[in-house]
Structures are given as C-alpha cells and as structure tokens.
Write a protein that holds these residues in place. Structure first.
Motif, PDB file in Angstrom:
ATOM      1  N   GLY A  42       0.828  -1.196   0.000  1.00 63.92           N
ATOM      2  CA  GLY A  42       0.000   0.000   0.000  1.00 63.92           C
ATOM      3  C   GLY A  42       0.870   1.255   0.000  1.00 63.92           C
ATOM      4  N   ILE A  43       0.440   2.271  -0.734  1.00 70.01           N
ATOM      5  CA  ILE A  43       1.214   3.504  -0.861  1.00 70.01           C
ATOM      6  C   ILE A  43       0.617   4.582   0.038  1.00 70.01           C
ATOM      7  N   LEU A  44       1.442   5.124   0.915  1.00 67.98           N
ATOM      8  CA  LEU A  44       1.015   6.194   1.822  1.00 67.98           C
ATOM      9  C   LEU A  44       0.996   7.533   1.089  1.00 67.98           C
ATOM     10  N   GLN A  61       6.514  -1.927   8.554  1.00 62.64           N
ATOM     11  CA  GLN A  61       7.773  -1.483   7.943  1.00 62.64           C
ATOM     12  C   GLN A  61       7.454  -0.697   6.669  1.00 62.64           C
ATOM     13  N   MET A  62       8.093   0.456   6.517  1.00 62.32           N
ATOM     14  CA  MET A  62       7.870   1.308   5.352  1.00 62.32           C
ATOM     15  C   MET A  62       9.142   1.428   4.519  1.00 62.32           C
ATOM     16  N   GLN A  63       8.949   1.509   3.211  1.00 64.87           N
ATOM     17  CA  GLN A  63      10.052   1.749   2.278  1.00 64.87           C
ATOM     18  C   GLN A  63       9.914   3.154   1.721  1.00 64.87           C
ATOM     19  N   LEU A  64      11.004   3.917   1.777  1.00 66.77           N
ATOM     20  CA  LEU A  64      11.052   5.242   1.157  1.00 66.77           C
ATOM     21  C   LEU A  64      11.944   5.142  -0.061  1.00 66.77           C
ATOM     22  N   GLU A  77      15.525   4.531   2.167  1.00 65.31           N
ATOM     23  CA  GLU A  77      15.507   4.165   3.583  1.00 65.31           C
ATOM     24  C   GLU A  77      14.420   3.129   3.839  1.00 65.31           C
ATOM     25  N   ILE A  78      14.670   2.270   4.804  1.00 70.23           N
ATOM     26  CA  ILE A  78      13.670   1.326   5.300  1.00 70.23           C
ATOM     27  C   ILE A  78      13.362   1.746   6.733  1.00 70.23           C
ATOM     28  N   VAL A  79      12.116   2.081   7.006  1.00 70.94           N
ATOM     29  CA  VAL A  79      11.720   2.610   8.308  1.00 70.94           C
ATOM     30  C   VAL A  79      11.008   1.510   9.082  1.00 70.94           C
ATOM     31  N   ALA A  80      11.567   1.165  10.233  1.00 67.92           N
ATOM     32  CA  ALA A  80      11.031   0.065  11.037  1.00 67.92           C
ATOM     33  C   ALA A  80      10.070   0.583  12.096  1.00 67.92           C
ATOM     34  N   ALA A  81       9.389  -0.350  12.758  1.00 68.97           N
ATOM     35  CA  ALA A  81       8.484   0.004  13.852  1.00 68.97           C
ATOM     36  C   ALA A  81       9.254   0.765  14.931  1.00 68.97           C
ATOM     37  N   GLY A  82       8.632   1.817  15.442  1.00 69.92           N
ATOM     38  CA  GLY A  82       9.268   2.641  16.458  1.00 69.92           C
ATOM     39  C   GLY A  82      10.016   3.832  15.903  1.00 69.92           C
ATOM     40  N   GLU A  83      10.043   3.974  14.571  1.00 68.82           N
ATOM     41  CA  GLU A  83      10.763   5.078  13.940  1.00 68.82           C
ATOM     42  C   GLU A  83       9.790   6.032  13.243  1.00 68.82           C
ATOM     43  N   THR A  84      10.257   7.239  12.987  1.00 65.41           N
ATOM     44  CA  THR A  84       9.447   8.249  12.322  1.00 65.41           C
ATOM     45  C   THR A  84      10.051   8.602  10.972  1.00 65.41           C
ATOM     46  N   ASP A  92       9.321  22.749   5.000  1.00 65.79           N
ATOM     47  CA  ASP A  92       9.211  23.484   3.739  1.00 65.79           C
ATOM     48  C   ASP A  92       7.774  23.483   3.220  1.00 65.79           C
ATOM     49  N   GLY A  93       6.967  22.517   3.700  1.00 69.30           N
ATOM     50  CA  GLY A  93       5.554  22.539   3.379  1.00 69.30           C
ATOM     51  C   GLY A  93       5.214  22.345   1.925  1.00 69.30           C
ATOM     52  N   LEU A  94       6.140  21.771   1.136  1.00 71.85           N
ATOM     53  CA  LEU A  94       5.900  21.657  -0.294  1.00 71.85           C
ATOM     54  C   LEU A  94       5.482  20.242  -0.677  1.00 71.85           C
ATOM     55  N   ARG A  95       6.437  19.443  -1.196  1.00 77.12           N
ATOM     56  CA  ARG A  95       6.069  18.118  -1.701  1.00 77.12           C
ATOM     57  C   ARG A  95       7.024  17.053  -1.172  1.00 77.12           C
ATOM     58  N   TYR A  96       6.504  15.842  -1.048  1.00 75.82           N
ATOM     59  CA  TYR A  96       7.335  14.744  -0.577  1.00 75.82           C
ATOM     60  C   TYR A  96       8.359  14.373  -1.645  1.00 75.82           C
ATOM     61  N   PRO A  97       9.631  14.209  -1.255  1.00 78.40           N
ATOM     62  CA  PRO A  97      10.680  13.881  -2.228  1.00 78.40           C
ATOM     63  C   PRO A  97      10.802  12.391  -2.514  1.00 78.40           C
ATOM     64  N   VAL A  98      10.003  11.572  -1.824  1.00 81.35           N
ATOM     65  CA  VAL A  98      10.080  10.109  -1.965  1.00 81.35           C
ATOM     66  C   VAL A  98       8.668   9.540  -2.042  1.00 81.35           C
ATOM     67  N   THR A  99       8.591   8.270  -2.432  1.00 71.54           N
ATOM     68  CA  THR A  99       7.343   7.507  -2.343  1.00 71.54           C
ATOM     69  C   THR A  99       7.438   6.576  -1.143  1.00 71.54           C
ATOM     70  N   ALA A 100       6.410   6.572  -0.301  1.00 66.01           N
ATOM     71  CA  ALA A 100       6.390   5.741   0.911  1.00 66.01           C
ATOM     72  C   ALA A 100       5.444   4.568   0.692  1.00 66.01           C
ATOM     73  N   THR A 101       5.996   3.346   0.774  1.00 63.28           N
ATOM     74  CA  THR A 101       5.237   2.126   0.504  1.00 63.28           C
ATOM     75  C   THR A 101       5.377   1.162   1.673  1.00 63.28           C
ATOM     76  N   ALA A 102       4.288   0.520   2.052  1.00 59.68           N
ATOM     77  CA  ALA A 102       4.330  -0.471   3.126  1.00 59.68           C
ATOM     78  C   ALA A 102       4.936  -1.769   2.603  1.00 59.68           C
TER      79      ALA A 102
END
Length: 232
Positions: A42-44, A61-64, A77-84, A92-102
């Motif tokens: 799923g894509i966040l 676990q999320m993939q950026l 980056e791979i973001v594990a449980a307990g991380e932000t 900057d309030g503009l746009r996300y530079p990556v795609t975040a996928t579960a």
C-alpha cells in the motif's frame, strides 16, 4: 486501533519526540493526528505529493524510495516500527521527495503539518527536539553516502550484516540475522544490483563465513567478517 481521542493521546505520549509535553500541547497534536493502516504494498504518499505531515510507524515497515524519469527505483531508507519519517519536509511545506510504501501490513500514526508547526511556534524545547531528531537522520544518511562512495559491494553487505547482528546475541563469534525485508529491497538500499547482493552472499557462504537459510542468515565467523570489512 481506532482514532478516538484517548487512544491518540496515549500513542502520542509514547513517542520520545513528544515526551514531556503538557496536556494542552498533546491536545494540539491530537487534533491533527490519526491512525492509518496500510496493507502490504500500500502507498502512503507518492513522490511529488503535497506534504500533509509526518508519520510514526507503530507496527510494520515502510520503504522510502525515489523514482527516476526512466522508471527506475532507488530505495533511500527502510523505516522500522518505532521510527518516524517525514519530519524535515514539514518545514518546507511543499512536496514529498520520496514515495512511501508499506513492505508489510503496517499501522502508522500520522501527525499533520499544521499541528506540528503550531506547536513549534508555542514551544522552543519541542523545536530543539525536532531538530535533534532530524540531525540523527542526517548523520545516518551521510554515513550511508560515505559507505556507497568508499566501500566495495562486499563491504556494504558485510557492514549491513554486522550492523544487524549488533542488535542480537553473539555466542562464541557467531550470530544470527533475520533480513528485515526482501533481498531486492535490501540490495537497492545498499545501492547494489539484486544479482550483486545475491552473489556476495554466495561468496561469503562459500568462504564459510555465513550460511543463508532464506531470510535467516547465520554469521559463523564474526571476526572473519570484520576482517573482510576492513581488508576488502
């Protein structure tokens, strides 16, 4: 887990970033927070989507990853449980530079940009914690860039295995590592082609340093791996 106010308050207080906040400050964040659940793949948000906040991984676990114009994908980056993740772009309030996928079924706490910026205006101590948290992530990214630039493929894989083993138990120079995600994802994270990642694992196995059992890897010779990291 629902999005009721008491649940959100408990979750927010569990985050080290929000430790020590008053009930009023938690209330500011709670008003802009919600629970999001994603199934595997799923894509966040997608690269280029407008920024709406940052996220805490409660479980999963999320993939950026970034995409190139020709469609290639590089895991940043791979973001594990307990991380932000996503804190820096809130500013900057503009746009996300990556795609975040579960990578697996994942539950996230989403905190809106407006709530964070409101609290930053009210609380200088919170601003310092946010900056410290981003500084840790920046040091990690710099370390990764140095690794990609100065280390061979073998050194990157060995370094990764030793790092993962560092959080486990070592007995008489042996340790067991469970790969946190699929091998092709890890290969991209290490800036390697999937076939190169697999070849390095085969070479280390042939040398008797490791044994690969699916996603479970037994490190038979930790001193030998450390030597390979230093001499390769």
């Amino acid at each position: 887990m629902g999005n009721n106010q008491s649940t959100l308050s408990v979750l927010l207080r569990q985050l080290p970033l929000f430790s020590g906040l008053t009930e009023d400050q938690i209330g500011v964040l709670r008003a802009g927070s919600r629970i999001t659940v994603l199934e595997r793949n799923g894509i966040l948000f997608r690269q280029g989507d407008p920024v709406r906040g940052f996220f805490f991984v409660q479980r999963g676990q999320m993939q950026l990853a970034v995409s190139t114009p020709d469609g290639a994908e590089k895991v940043v980056e791979i973001v594990a449980a307990g991380e932000t993740f996503g804190e820096a772009v809130v500013f900057d309030g503009l746009r996300y530079p990556v795609t975040a996928t579960a990578l697996v079924s994942t539950e996230l706490l989403a905190v809106s940009s407006d709530a964070v910026l409101d609290l930053l205006d009210r609380d200088p101590a919170f601003a310092r914690r946010m900056l410290a948290n981003m500084a840790v992530r920046l040091r990690r990214l710099i370390r990764d860039v140095e690794s990609y630039s100065l280390r061979s493929g073998v050194q990157r894989v060995v370094g990764f295995l030793l790092h993962e083993a560092g959080s486990g138990t070592e007995v008489e120079g042996r340790a067991t590592v469970t790969l946190p995600t699929r091998k092709h994802v890890l290969a991209s994270r290490l800036n390697l082609a999937p076939e190169t990642f697999s070849r390095v694992l085969r070479e280390l196995s042939a040398d008797g340093l490791i044994a690969v059992e699916g996603r479970r890897i037994v490190l038979h010779d930790m001193p030998g791996l450390q030597a390979r990291l230093e001499w390769q």
